[in-house]
Design a protein around this motif. Structure first.
Motif, mmCIF file in Angstrom:
data_model
loop_
_atom_site.group_PDB
_atom_site.id
_atom_site.type_symbol
_atom_site.label_atom_id
_atom_site.label_comp_id
_atom_site.label_asym_id
_atom_site.label_seq_id
_atom_site.Cartn_x
_atom_site.Cartn_y
_atom_site.Cartn_z
ATOM 1 N N ALA A 110 0.838 -1.203 0.000
ATOM 2 C CA ALA A 110 0.000 0.000 0.000
ATOM 3 C C ALA A 110 0.873 1.254 0.000
ATOM 4 O O ALA A 110 0.622 2.202 -0.754
ATOM 5 C CB ALA A 110 -0.938 0.008 1.210
ATOM 6 N N TYR A 111 1.898 1.263 0.830
ATOM 7 C CA TYR A 111 2.800 2.407 0.920
ATOM 8 C C TYR A 111 3.527 2.627 -0.401
ATOM 9 O O TYR A 111 3.610 3.748 -0.902
ATOM 10 C CB TYR A 111 3.795 2.192 2.060
ATOM 11 N N LEU A 136 2.646 1.631 -3.462
ATOM 12 C CA LEU A 136 1.699 2.080 -4.486
ATOM 13 C C LEU A 136 1.332 3.550 -4.289
ATOM 14 O O LEU A 136 1.160 4.294 -5.255
ATOM 15 C CB LEU A 136 0.437 1.216 -4.459
ATOM 16 N N ASN A 137 1.241 3.971 -3.042
ATOM 17 C CA ASN A 137 0.912 5.350 -2.728
ATOM 18 C C ASN A 137 2.066 6.286 -3.067
ATOM 19 O O ASN A 137 1.865 7.308 -3.732
ATOM 20 C CB ASN A 137 0.549 5.458 -1.249
ATOM 21 N N SER A 184 2.514 6.903 -6.676
ATOM 22 C CA SER A 184 1.273 7.411 -7.288
ATOM 23 C C SER A 184 0.564 6.402 -8.182
ATOM 24 O O SER A 184 -0.064 6.788 -9.172
ATOM 25 C CB SER A 184 1.556 8.704 -8.058
ATOM 26 N N ILE A 190 -1.763 4.530 -6.839
ATOM 27 C CA ILE A 190 -3.100 4.644 -6.266
ATOM 28 C C ILE A 190 -3.203 6.004 -5.574
ATOM 29 O O ILE A 190 -2.187 6.563 -5.145
ATOM 30 C CB ILE A 190 -3.411 3.503 -5.260
ATOM 31 N N LYS A 235 -3.669 8.849 -2.809
ATOM 32 C CA LYS A 235 -3.288 8.922 -1.399
ATOM 33 C C LYS A 235 -4.480 8.765 -0.473
ATOM 34 O O LYS A 235 -4.378 8.158 0.587
ATOM 35 C CB LYS A 235 -2.591 10.258 -1.134
ATOM 36 N N LYS A 236 -5.590 9.313 -0.848
ATOM 37 C CA LYS A 236 -6.784 9.238 -0.005
ATOM 38 C C LYS A 236 -7.861 8.388 -0.675
ATOM 39 O O LYS A 236 -9.046 8.672 -0.580
ATOM 40 C CB LYS A 236 -7.312 10.646 0.277
ATOM 41 N N TYR A 254 -6.280 2.288 -0.910
ATOM 42 C CA TYR A 254 -5.179 2.545 0.013
ATOM 43 C C TYR A 254 -5.606 2.291 1.456
ATOM 44 O O TYR A 254 -4.924 1.593 2.203
ATOM 45 C CB TYR A 254 -4.677 3.984 -0.158
ATOM 46 N N LEU A 296 -6.295 -1.535 2.051
ATOM 47 C CA LEU A 296 -5.065 -2.309 2.229
ATOM 48 C C LEU A 296 -4.474 -2.084 3.620
ATOM 49 O O LEU A 296 -4.015 -3.022 4.275
ATOM 50 C CB LEU A 296 -4.029 -1.942 1.167
ATOM 51 N N ASN A 297 -4.483 -0.839 4.083
ATOM 52 C CA ASN A 297 -3.952 -0.536 5.410
ATOM 53 C C ASN A 297 -4.783 -1.192 6.514
ATOM 54 O O ASN A 297 -4.231 -1.693 7.496
ATOM 55 C CB ASN A 297 -3.867 0.975 5.629
ATOM 56 N N SER A 305 -7.095 4.214 9.730
ATOM 57 C CA SER A 305 -7.411 3.904 8.332
ATOM 58 C C SER A 305 -8.899 3.648 8.141
ATOM 59 O O SER A 305 -9.481 4.056 7.128
ATOM 60 C CB SER A 305 -6.611 2.682 7.867
#
Length: 86
Positions: free
Chosen positions: A26-27, A29-30, A33, A35, A37-38, A42, A45-46, A76
């Protein structure tokens, strides 16, 4: 990588590694970019990753990680709920 390390991993180690892997994916991919950020994905997954790590921390009675991952999952969850309300 030494194969004997993998064979000596306990159930908790394997499950916790899977949960940590989800959080790291998740981190990654975030940060790059892939996925938003908000975004829902995301936060989802968290929530899943933190819940798994929190669960395995409960199994081994490791309070610091229970607090960390429990908080991570709850924050999250609130983020996901806020997005779904919009």
């Amino acid at each position: 990588m030494n194969i004997s390390i993998i064979t000596t991993m306990s159930y908790n180690d394997i499950i916790e590694s899977f949960g940590v892997g989800i959080i790291l994916v998740a981190y990654f991919l975030n940060v790059f970019s892939f996925i938003p950020k908000k975004g829902k994905f995301y936060f989802t997954l968290n929530i899943i990753g933190a819940s798994i790590v929190c669960y395995t921390s409960v199994l081994i009675n490791y309070i610091p990680f229970i607090m960390l991952e429990g908080t991570w999952g709850i924050v999250s969850l609130f983020g996901l709920i806020r997005i779904l309300k919009k």
